[in-house]
Design a protein around this motif. Structure first.
Motif, PDB file in Angstrom:
ATOM      1  N   GLY A 133       0.605  -1.292  -0.205  1.00  0.00           N
ATOM      2  CA  GLY A 133      -0.029   0.121  -0.169  1.00  0.00           C
ATOM      3  C   GLY A 133       0.797   1.156  -0.292  1.00  0.00           C
ATOM      4  N   VAL A 134       2.010   1.596   0.131  1.00  0.00           N
ATOM      5  CA  VAL A 134       2.597   2.502   0.578  1.00  0.00           C
ATOM      6  C   VAL A 134       3.444   2.632  -0.680  1.00  0.00           C
ATOM      7  N   GLU A 135       3.994   1.240  -0.998  1.00  0.00           N
ATOM      8  CA  GLU A 135       4.236   1.422  -2.253  1.00  0.00           C
ATOM      9  C   GLU A 135       3.644   2.356  -3.841  1.00  0.00           C
ATOM     10  N   ALA A 136       2.565   1.315  -2.914  1.00  0.00           N
ATOM     11  CA  ALA A 136       2.303   1.644  -4.648  1.00  0.00           C
ATOM     12  C   ALA A 136       0.925   3.532  -4.174  1.00  0.00           C
ATOM     13  N   ALA A 137       0.747   4.181  -3.345  1.00  0.00           N
ATOM     14  CA  ALA A 137       0.243   5.266  -2.776  1.00  0.00           C
ATOM     15  C   ALA A 137       1.638   6.293  -3.381  1.00  0.00           C
ATOM     16  N   ALA A 138       3.012   6.334  -2.392  1.00  0.00           N
ATOM     17  CA  ALA A 138       3.868   6.461  -3.058  1.00  0.00           C
ATOM     18  C   ALA A 138       4.546   7.035  -3.768  1.00  0.00           C
ATOM     19  N   LEU A 139       4.909   5.861  -5.095  1.00  0.00           N
ATOM     20  CA  LEU A 139       5.000   5.670  -6.376  1.00  0.00           C
ATOM     21  C   LEU A 139       3.709   6.362  -7.193  1.00  0.00           C
ATOM     22  N   GLU A 140       2.362   6.812  -7.417  1.00  0.00           N
ATOM     23  CA  GLU A 140       1.045   7.044  -7.826  1.00  0.00           C
ATOM     24  C   GLU A 140       1.026   8.820  -7.466  1.00  0.00           C
ATOM     25  N   ARG A 141       1.807   8.770  -6.629  1.00  0.00           N
ATOM     26  CA  ARG A 141       2.237  10.804  -6.285  1.00  0.00           C
ATOM     27  C   ARG A 141       3.888  10.937  -6.841  1.00  0.00           C
ATOM     28  N   GLY A 142       4.275  10.305  -7.071  1.00  0.00           N
ATOM     29  CA  GLY A 142       6.079  10.752  -8.002  1.00  0.00           C
ATOM     30  C   GLY A 142       6.922  10.704  -6.787  1.00  0.00           C
ATOM     31  N   TYR A 143       6.250   9.565  -5.917  1.00  0.00           N
ATOM     32  CA  TYR A 143       7.785   9.825  -4.425  1.00  0.00           C
ATOM     33  C   TYR A 143       7.974   8.394  -5.280  1.00  0.00           C
ATOM     34  N   SER A 144      10.141   7.710  -4.582  1.00  0.00           N
ATOM     35  CA  SER A 144       9.991   6.948  -4.569  1.00  0.00           C
ATOM     36  C   SER A 144      10.710   6.053  -2.873  1.00  0.00           C
ATOM     37  N   LEU A 145      11.203   5.047  -2.767  1.00  0.00           N
ATOM     38  CA  LEU A 145      10.991   4.772  -0.991  1.00  0.00           C
ATOM     39  C   LEU A 145      12.134   3.831  -0.942  1.00  0.00           C
ATOM     40  N   LEU A 146      12.309   4.574   0.647  1.00  0.00           N
ATOM     41  CA  LEU A 146      13.990   4.036   0.608  1.00  0.00           C
ATOM     42  C   LEU A 146      13.691   2.511   2.692  1.00  0.00           C
ATOM     43  N   ILE A 147      13.704   2.069   1.919  1.00  0.00           N
ATOM     44  CA  ILE A 147      12.727   0.827   2.864  1.00  0.00           C
ATOM     45  C   ILE A 147      14.147  -0.020   4.400  1.00  0.00           C
ATOM     46  N   ALA A 148      13.955   0.524   5.209  1.00  0.00           N
ATOM     47  CA  ALA A 148      14.625  -0.764   6.096  1.00  0.00           C
ATOM     48  C   ALA A 148      13.512  -1.218   7.150  1.00  0.00           C
ATOM     49  N   ASP A 149      15.086  -1.992   7.764  1.00  0.00           N
ATOM     50  CA  ASP A 149      13.731  -3.184   8.520  1.00  0.00           C
ATOM     51  C   ASP A 149      14.696  -3.248   9.750  1.00  0.00           C
ATOM     52  N   PRO A 150      13.808  -2.408  11.415  1.00  0.00           N
ATOM     53  CA  PRO A 150      14.916  -2.246  11.854  1.00  0.00           C
ATOM     54  C   PRO A 150      14.110  -3.294  13.383  1.00  0.00           C
ATOM     55  N   HIS A 151      14.312  -4.466  12.948  1.00  0.00           N
ATOM     56  CA  HIS A 151      14.473  -5.647  13.796  1.00  0.00           C
ATOM     57  C   HIS A 151      13.341  -5.815  14.923  1.00  0.00           C
ATOM     58  N   ASP A 152      12.207  -4.806  15.725  1.00  0.00           N
ATOM     59  CA  ASP A 152      11.326  -4.642  16.790  1.00  0.00           C
ATOM     60  C   ASP A 152      13.142  -4.018  18.022  1.00  0.00           C
ATOM     61  N   ASP A 153      13.984  -3.759  17.444  1.00  0.00           N
ATOM     62  CA  ASP A 153      14.898  -3.799  18.275  1.00  0.00           C
ATOM     63  C   ASP A 153      15.082  -1.856  18.084  1.00  0.00           C
ATOM     64  N   PRO A 154      14.978  -1.641  19.460  1.00  0.00           N
ATOM     65  CA  PRO A 154      14.713   0.161  19.988  1.00  0.00           C
ATOM     66  C   PRO A 154      16.413   0.329  18.984  1.00  0.00           C
TER      67      PRO A 154
END
Length: 350
Positions: A80-101
């Motif tokens: 959902g994030v990716e589709a909405a971002a691309l629709e509005r001309g935004y790229s996405l950078l993704i990171a996994d925090p592993h639920d570790d503060p």
């Protein structure tokens, strides 16, 4: 190589209008916008993203920090994030925090250093350092799925207001409990999530409300924590089954813990729903392929992801507006693991 001026001549508009269409900096009439887009397509014009970012101080990129990307629920959110971002001309950078503060704070800093325009973050159970960093650097941020408590760092202390979006948790969980109680169950166990998460607190609250609505007492021995993970839920369910008087029905508070609970039941040679009725929070693609098919609460994952993007872009457009917390309804999907007879699948908003 075609230029923006070439696009403007072809579309019969000004260079400024082309810029507004491509950068989304001002509303443009639909027919004018389409003429610009047609000219871009016909000429093969490619905007210079680097030059644009230098002029606008925007990179048209969004940072997304979400743990357990392999979890089907978070995969839906990501889509959902990716589709909405691309629709509005935004790229996405993704990171996994592993639920570790600690790791969460590090990956968000790295995304920030990549000059993303804003962040969408699924926070850990203890996001204090994360919130402090985002507030200190005034990073436009939307918290997704798990809410943070408001405090001095988020608004009163001068930091930016944080928008938040999640699905309803308490009411749908209560509905699972009252459904099981309506089938005659009087000892209903809860395999709750990781302590500290807002989703865990709210689903535990919903469990208590469901018991109260059904006129059943709250027995702390029937509540165990599976820590939002399969292995944890397997151990927690085994503990419930070892009680002198075990429950006759279970509510599991996320999809990973549902798998863990089913493993524990199988180890004991118990069948669902003959020996143990089961209702689950989170639907997933294969939930109706189990035997029996799983009665669940389905969350609107894709819509949550898309709406989080809209919240963030609203924040970028109006940095001073009041913070918003948005809750989306869930759907009760009635199948057969609860012990009801087989019937056509039905979905009802909760």
């Amino acid at each position: 190589m075609p230029t923006m001026a070439d696009v403007a001549r072809s579309a019969g508009v000004s260079v400024a209008t082309v810029s507004h269409v491509l950068n989304g900096t001002r509303p443009v009439l639909p027919h004018t916008r389409q003429a610009v887009l047609d000219a871009v397509e016909q000429l093969g014009y490619t905007p210079n993203g680097l030059a644009r970012s230098l002029v606008t101080s925007r990179t048209r990129s969004i940072g997304l920090a979400v743990s357990a990307i392999s979890n089907p629920y978070f995969t839906e959110i990501l889509q959902g994030v990716e589709a909405a971002a691309l629709e509005r001309g935004y790229s996405l950078l993704i990171a996994d925090p592993h639920d570790d503060p600690a790791h969460e704070r590090t990956v968000v800093q790295l995304l920030h250093e990549r000059r993303v325009d804003g962040m969408i973050v699924v926070p850990s159970a203890h996001p204090h350092d994360l919130v402090a960093y985002l507030a200190r650097h005034a990073v436009p941020t939307v918290f997704l799925d798990r809410l943070i408590s408001s405090g001095p760092d988020t608004e009163a202390g001068g930091g930016p207001p944080f928008d938040q979006i999640c699905a309803d948790s308490a009411g749908p969980t209560a509905r699972l409990v009252t459904h099981l109680a309506g089938l005659g169950h009087r000892r209903i166990g809860l395999v709750a999530g990781l302590p500290g998460l807002s989703t865990t607190r709210e689903r535990m609250t919903g469990y208590r409300h469901g018991l109260a609505a059904a006129g059943l007492p709250h027995d702390e021995r029937l509540v165990v924590h599976g820590d939002s993970a399969e292995d944890g839920a397997q151990r927690a369910t085994a503990a419930l089954l070892s009680l002198a008087v075990p429950p006759t029905a279970l509510v599991t508070a996320n999809n990973a813990m549902t798998i863990g609970a089913l493993r524990a039941l199988r180890e004991r040679g118990l069948s669902v729903p003959e020996d143990m009725a089961l209702c689950c929070f989170d639907d997933f693609e294969w939930a109706d392929l189990f035997s029996p098919r799983l009665t669940v609460i389905a969350q609107p994952g894709r819509e949550l992801g898309a709406r989080s993007v809209r919240l963030l872009l609203d924040r970028l457009a109006a940095p001073e507006r009041p913070a918003r917390t948005v809750r989306l309804p869930c759907t009760f999907v009635h199948r057969t693991s609860c012990g009801c007879p087989a019937q056509p699948e039905e979905g009802t908003d909760s």
